[in-house]
Design an enzyme around this catalytic site. Structure first.
Site, mmCIF file in Angstrom:
data_model
loop_
_atom_site.group_PDB
_atom_site.id
_atom_site.type_symbol
_atom_site.label_atom_id
_atom_site.label_comp_id
_atom_site.label_asym_id
_atom_site.label_seq_id
_atom_site.Cartn_x
_atom_site.Cartn_y
_atom_site.Cartn_z
ATOM 1 N N ARG A 1 75.395 18.522 65.606
ATOM 2 C CA ARG A 1 74.169 18.062 65.661
ATOM 3 C C ARG A 1 73.642 17.321 64.559
ATOM 4 O O ARG A 1 72.395 17.528 64.132
ATOM 5 C CB ARG A 1 73.149 19.230 66.194
ATOM 6 C CG ARG A 1 73.623 19.515 67.573
ATOM 7 C CD ARG A 1 72.519 18.885 68.737
ATOM 8 N NE ARG A 1 73.117 19.479 70.042
ATOM 9 C CZ ARG A 1 72.419 20.194 70.953
ATOM 10 N NH1 ARG A 1 71.149 20.535 70.224
ATOM 11 N NH2 ARG A 1 72.986 20.560 71.969
ATOM 12 N N ARG B 1 66.720 15.719 65.960
ATOM 13 C CA ARG B 1 65.404 15.732 65.711
ATOM 14 C C ARG B 1 64.986 16.116 64.237
ATOM 15 O O ARG B 1 63.754 15.837 63.958
ATOM 16 C CB ARG B 1 64.708 16.649 66.875
ATOM 17 C CG ARG B 1 64.272 16.033 68.008
ATOM 18 C CD ARG B 1 63.857 16.975 68.760
ATOM 19 N NE ARG B 1 64.818 17.994 69.462
ATOM 20 C CZ ARG B 1 64.744 18.925 70.137
ATOM 21 N NH1 ARG B 1 63.607 19.189 70.780
ATOM 22 N NH2 ARG B 1 65.763 19.996 70.456
ATOM 23 N N ARG C 1 63.556 7.880 69.043
ATOM 24 C CA ARG C 1 63.623 8.755 70.203
ATOM 25 C C ARG C 1 62.253 8.665 70.866
ATOM 26 O O ARG C 1 61.816 8.946 71.931
ATOM 27 C CB ARG C 1 63.961 10.183 69.701
ATOM 28 C CG ARG C 1 64.078 11.315 70.641
ATOM 29 C CD ARG C 1 65.285 11.131 71.946
ATOM 30 N NE ARG C 1 64.875 12.312 72.704
ATOM 31 C CZ ARG C 1 64.018 12.486 73.358
ATOM 32 N NH1 ARG C 1 63.026 11.654 73.828
ATOM 33 N NH2 ARG C 1 63.645 13.868 74.105
ATOM 34 N N TYR D 1 76.504 24.624 83.719
ATOM 35 C CA TYR D 1 75.289 23.855 84.326
ATOM 36 C C TYR D 1 75.209 23.261 85.404
ATOM 37 O O TYR D 1 73.956 23.276 86.157
ATOM 38 C CB TYR D 1 75.007 22.729 83.027
ATOM 39 C CG TYR D 1 74.659 23.385 81.617
ATOM 40 C CD1 TYR D 1 73.463 23.559 81.535
ATOM 41 C CD2 TYR D 1 75.786 23.358 80.673
ATOM 42 C CE1 TYR D 1 72.881 23.858 79.803
ATOM 43 C CE2 TYR D 1 75.334 24.113 79.301
ATOM 44 C CZ TYR D 1 73.957 24.125 79.066
ATOM 45 O OH TYR D 1 73.542 24.558 77.535
#
Ligand code: 1CP
Length: 352
Positions: A24, A28, A37, A150
């Site tokens: 990652r 963010r 974003r 998921y």
């Protein structure tokens, strides 16, 4: 052509420095990511090759990294199989039409990956233009069980109750879903190779939610078959991340990948010893605690160095965190970790 440091270490060949990247590494915690974003939803960003390539390259402009990982998500292929994906802010992923029965399974679509997921390939091709020849382009997918979890739950889960219900009450449906995901995943990974990926990674974050026996009999074989199918057509390296790695996860009999990515909860020397005891000829990746970037500089450096020293005992070592970077990670702390890795390399000379 200059050699790719990460590919060499993944294959267990000598390198002149320890390859480093971060799970990652785009995301963010970077203000330049948040700036892009704020005007676009996460899934739309993944489906836009120019913006996905831009976001993939952002951390490489700031940091001296050995690899880029394509900006996408393990759930993106589910959108081509007929489930609609959204990310509720704060709640994680939501997939429509959860798979709970044979009818649900029957409605799933086996996509033409080139046509329906080709935007991921386009983003890889674009990203690669921004890399140095010694930097590695990493493509990835979720391993079949983690993606299935998921698809069955329809979201993230703490108890995996729907997954267990399907596994215990309709094992045939569970098995066929795993087969379908495995087939799509191997085609999807090969499409990424064709687009320019130099290395592949399979994320099996939730493998630890099954019993040891079910992991061995129902999870591992499908994952390994994905690697087998990919390796039949390509000779590059593949990294497997089995999530929170319990000891039994190292019972990887006949594992066909090249690198085991070790979770931050495991002690790296112990993981390396287990791998050796099993006779697995693999390199390791990992495994700094992603929260360690909050530590004072001297403690962060000490933690990084301990991992580097442990890594010396492995066939090859790729420095990384043991799970994804978190949004509150201070970007400057990554500079310290990278500096510690580079200075360690200077003191020890050529690797392995
Ligand atoms: O709001 C945002 O901007 C979205 C946050 C985000 C990002 C940046 C998500 C939502 N996914 C990603 C990108 C992502 N996901 C990458 C990109 C490459 C990188 O820089 O590393 C990768 C490799 C993933 C893989 C992924 N997605 C995994 C496996 C690795 C892991 O973290 O364990 C899993 C489990 C997911 C599902 C997912 N996607 C996003 C979230 C918040 C989650 C986890 C939800 C849950 O806890 O169930």
């Amino acid at each position: 052509m200059s050699k790719k440091t990460l590919v060499e270490a993944a294959m267990g060949r000598a390198t002149d420095r320890t390859p480093i990247w971060f799970l990652r590494q785009a995301g963010r915690y970077l203000p330049e990511y948040r700036a892009i974003r704020k005007d676009i939803e996460f899934v739309d960003l993944c489906k836009n090759p120019a913006l996905a390539a831009e976001v993939t390259l952002q951390p490489l402009r700031r940091f001296d990294l050995d690899a880029a990982i394509i900006f996408s998500d393990i759930l993106i292929p589910c959108t081509a199989m007929g489930q609609h994906l959204t990310f509720d802010s704060g709640h994680g992923p939501v997939l429509t039409h959860p798979i709970r029965s044979a009818q649900d399974l029957f409605k799933l679509h086996h996509p033409n990956v080139e046509k329906e997921l080709g935007y991921v390939g386009e983003a890889i091709t674009l990203t690669k233009k921004g890399l140095r020849p010694d930097q590695t382009m990493i493509g990835f997918a979720g391993a079949p069980f983690t993606v299935a979890s998921y698809m069955i739950e329809g979201s993230g889960s703490k108890t995996f109750t729907e997954v267990k219900k399907l596994r215990y009450t309709q094992p045939q449906v569970f098995e066929e879903l795993m087969e379908l995901i495995a087939a799509v995943t191997s085609e999807y990974l090969l499409m990424q190779v064709k687009a320019g990926a130099d290395c592949l990674m399979l994320f099996d974050t939730w493998a630890n939610q099954m019993t040891a026996e079910d992991y061995r009999d129902l999870v591992f074989p499908h994952m390994n078959r994905v690697i087998e199918a990919v390796k039949a057509k390509w000779d590059g390296p593949l990294i497997y991340y089995p999530g929170q790695t319990l000891e039994w996860l190292f019972e990887l009999n006949g594992f066909l990948g090249d690198v085991i990515a070790v979770d931050w909860r495991s002690r790296l020397p112990r993981a390396i010893a287990l791998i050796e005891n099993l006779g697995l000829n693999v390199s390791v990746q990992g495994n700094l605690d992603p929260q360690a970037f909050m530590a004072p500089e001297s403690l962060l450096r000490r933690n990084v160095r301990q991992i580097l020293e442990a890594g010396q005992k492995a066939r090859g070592h790729i420095f990384n965190v043991g799970h994804g970077l978190l949004p509150h990670t201070p970007p400057e702390a990554l500079l310290i970790a990278i500096d510690e890795v580079r200075s360690f390399d200077k003191t020890r000379g050529s690797s392995h």
